[in-house]
Design a protein around this motif. Sequence first.
Motif, PDB file in Angstrom:
ATOM      1  N   ILE A  21      45.915  50.294  25.761  1.00 51.86           N
ATOM      2  CA  ILE A  21      45.517  49.262  27.002  1.00 51.86           C
ATOM      3  C   ILE A  21      44.705  50.064  27.774  1.00 51.86           C
ATOM      4  CG2 ILE A  21      46.941  48.079  28.570  1.00 51.86           C
ATOM      5  CD1 ILE A  21      47.983  46.850  26.100  1.00 51.86           C
ATOM      6  N   VAL A  22      43.621  49.346  28.337  1.00 52.46           N
ATOM      7  CA  VAL A  22      43.058  49.830  29.427  1.00 52.46           C
ATOM      8  C   VAL A  22      43.564  49.024  30.557  1.00 52.46           C
ATOM      9  CG1 VAL A  22      40.630  50.052  30.554  1.00 52.46           C
ATOM     10  CG2 VAL A  22      41.119  50.067  27.961  1.00 52.46           C
ATOM     11  N   LYS A  24      44.001  47.811  34.540  1.00 49.33           N
ATOM     12  CA  LYS A  24      42.837  47.513  35.315  1.00 49.33           C
ATOM     13  C   LYS A  24      43.914  47.949  36.749  1.00 49.33           C
ATOM     14  CE  LYS A  24      39.398  46.027  33.268  1.00 49.33           C
ATOM     15  NZ  LYS A  24      38.087  46.822  33.119  1.00 49.33           N
ATOM     16  N   ARG A  61      52.561  42.276  41.115  1.00 48.68           N
ATOM     17  CA  ARG A  61      51.024  42.285  41.744  1.00 48.68           C
ATOM     18  C   ARG A  61      50.619  40.938  42.060  1.00 48.68           C
ATOM     19  NH1 ARG A  61      51.193  45.931  37.849  1.00 48.68           N
ATOM     20  NH2 ARG A  61      49.967  44.585  36.322  1.00 48.68           N
ATOM     21  N   ASP A 121      48.192  35.111  39.884  1.00 47.75           N
ATOM     22  CA  ASP A 121      48.646  36.761  39.509  1.00 47.75           C
ATOM     23  C   ASP A 121      47.523  37.353  39.669  1.00 47.75           C
ATOM     24  OD1 ASP A 121      50.068  38.742  38.717  1.00 47.75           O
ATOM     25  OD2 ASP A 121      50.509  38.021  36.790  1.00 47.75           O
ATOM     26  N   ASP A 122      47.488  38.816  39.642  1.00 45.54           N
ATOM     27  CA  ASP A 122      46.570  39.626  39.701  1.00 45.54           C
ATOM     28  C   ASP A 122      45.617  39.655  38.395  1.00 45.54           C
ATOM     29  OD1 ASP A 122      48.322  41.159  38.104  1.00 45.54           O
ATOM     30  OD2 ASP A 122      47.256  43.012  38.528  1.00 45.54           O
ATOM     31  N   LEU A 124      44.706  38.211  34.318  1.00 45.29           N
ATOM     32  CA  LEU A 124      44.924  37.193  33.363  1.00 45.29           C
ATOM     33  C   LEU A 124      44.588  37.716  31.948  1.00 45.29           C
ATOM     34  CD1 LEU A 124      45.318  34.364  32.048  1.00 45.29           C
ATOM     35  CD2 LEU A 124      43.125  33.777  32.562  1.00 45.29           C
ATOM     36  N   ALA A 125      45.664  38.056  31.206  1.00 43.74           N
ATOM     37  CA  ALA A 125      45.224  38.703  29.674  1.00 43.74           C
ATOM     38  C   ALA A 125      45.396  37.823  28.954  1.00 43.74           C
ATOM     39  CB  ALA A 125      46.158  40.044  29.538  1.00 43.74           C
ATOM     40  N   THR A 126      46.762  37.352  28.130  1.00 37.34           N
ATOM     41  CA  THR A 126      46.788  36.377  27.273  1.00 37.34           C
ATOM     42  C   THR A 126      47.178  34.958  27.737  1.00 37.34           C
ATOM     43  OG1 THR A 126      49.227  36.754  26.995  1.00 37.34           O
ATOM     44  CG2 THR A 126      47.655  38.000  25.471  1.00 37.34           C
ATOM     45  N   GLY A 127      47.719  35.063  28.978  1.00 34.09           N
ATOM     46  CA  GLY A 127      48.166  33.859  29.646  1.00 34.09           C
ATOM     47  C   GLY A 127      49.647  33.603  29.737  1.00 34.09           C
ATOM     48  N   THR A 129      52.192  35.020  30.809  1.00 33.33           N
ATOM     49  CA  THR A 129      53.103  35.332  31.879  1.00 33.33           C
ATOM     50  C   THR A 129      52.763  34.093  32.760  1.00 33.33           C
ATOM     51  OG1 THR A 129      52.695  37.476  31.886  1.00 33.33           O
ATOM     52  CG2 THR A 129      53.801  36.494  34.036  1.00 33.33           C
ATOM     53  N   LEU A 153      40.560  38.867  31.751  1.00 36.21           N
ATOM     54  CA  LEU A 153      40.159  39.657  30.419  1.00 36.21           C
ATOM     55  C   LEU A 153      39.884  38.661  29.483  1.00 36.21           C
ATOM     56  CD1 LEU A 153      42.860  42.470  30.347  1.00 36.21           C
ATOM     57  CD2 LEU A 153      40.801  42.625  31.550  1.00 36.21           C
TER      58      LEU A 153
HETATM   59  P1  AMP Z   1      49.303  38.102  29.900  1.00 35.08           P
HETATM   60  O1  AMP Z   1      50.661  37.413  30.187  1.00 35.08           O
HETATM   61  O2  AMP Z   1      49.079  38.562  28.642  1.00 35.08           O
HETATM   62  O3  AMP Z   1      48.347  37.178  30.642  1.00 35.08           O
HETATM   63  O4  AMP Z   1      49.611  39.466  31.024  1.00 35.08           O
HETATM   64  C1  AMP Z   1      49.178  39.148  32.267  1.00 35.08           C
HETATM   65  C2  AMP Z   1      50.404  40.238  33.042  1.00 35.08           C
HETATM   66  O5  AMP Z   1      50.449  41.485  32.682  1.00 35.08           O
HETATM   67  C3  AMP Z   1      50.037  40.205  34.697  1.00 35.08           C
HETATM   68  O6  AMP Z   1      51.167  40.313  35.243  1.00 35.08           O
HETATM   69  C4  AMP Z   1      49.351  41.523  34.731  1.00 35.08           C
HETATM   70  O7  AMP Z   1      49.386  42.062  35.714  1.00 35.08           O
HETATM   71  C5  AMP Z   1      49.697  42.421  33.448  1.00 35.08           C
HETATM   72  N1  AMP Z   1      48.577  42.967  32.667  1.00 35.08           N
HETATM   73  C6  AMP Z   1      48.202  42.730  31.385  1.00 35.08           C
HETATM   74  N2  AMP Z   1      47.335  43.446  31.043  1.00 35.08           N
HETATM   75  C7  AMP Z   1      46.929  44.048  31.941  1.00 35.08           C
HETATM   76  C8  AMP Z   1      45.839  45.251  32.212  1.00 35.08           C
HETATM   77  N3  AMP Z   1      45.018  45.530  31.200  1.00 35.08           N
HETATM   78  N4  AMP Z   1      45.650  45.834  33.491  1.00 35.08           N
HETATM   79  C9  AMP Z   1      46.686  45.477  34.340  1.00 35.08           C
HETATM   80  N5  AMP Z   1      47.554  44.525  34.352  1.00 35.08           N
HETATM   81  C10 AMP Z   1      47.848  44.118  33.273  1.00 35.08           C
END
Ligand code: AMP
Length: 176
Positions: A21-22, A24, A61, A121-122, A124-127, A129, A153
């Motif tokens: 994981i990178v 941010k 965050r 949210d701070d 968005l990765a997969t969405g 959450t 992302l």
């Molecule tokens: P997701 O549900 O996959 O969209 O993940 C989003 C949640 O995980 C957010 O609350 C982010 O703060 C945290 N998150 C996921 N990936 C990262 C990342 N690479 N850097 C920082 N926070 C992340």
Amino acid sequence: MNLEEVKSLIRDVKDFPKAGIVFKDITPILANAKARKLLTTLLTDQYASHGIEAVAGIEARGFLFGMALADALNVPFLPVRKAGKLPYKRLSETYDLEYGTATVEMHEDAVRNGQKILIHDDLLATGGTAAAAGRLVKRLGGEVTGFSFVISLQFLSGKKNLEQSFGAPVRSLFDF
Ligand code: AMP
């Protein structure tokens, strides 16, 4: 201070919280008042004319700029919390993680019927959450009017997933 300068403050932390994981890290933005204020203004401008009636910010965050966004839009701030943190009667939504599941909750009286809610949210990765937060808002009678993120992302197609599921705009300031 311009948008590119704010973007350059985001710090990549490799292999956190686990290998591959990178992460941010936005703490350098929080530590800079000019960057913080510019970010709040730009996030607010994206939804200034959408009739937003409340901002739902996702722990933890999503509380940082979510609260600033709610202040700037002059609307209520609704915390979306991790399981077991809210004291009053609540609704839960569970979603899948890479390994296992996670749960987010809101108070059962947090949302007015038909209220136009912006979910923030701070990152968005997969969405997953944000989608769980969106399902909570809908179950509570609210309307998901949009999604707001500081960072997206793009290789993870969270934006497409959210737009398809909720038919609402998904906006971020920094895309990686
Ligand atoms: P997701 O549900 O996959 O969209 O993940 C989003 C949640 O995980 C957010 O609350 C982010 O703060 C945290 N998150 C996921 N990936 C990262 C990342 N690479 N850097 C920082 N926070 C992340």
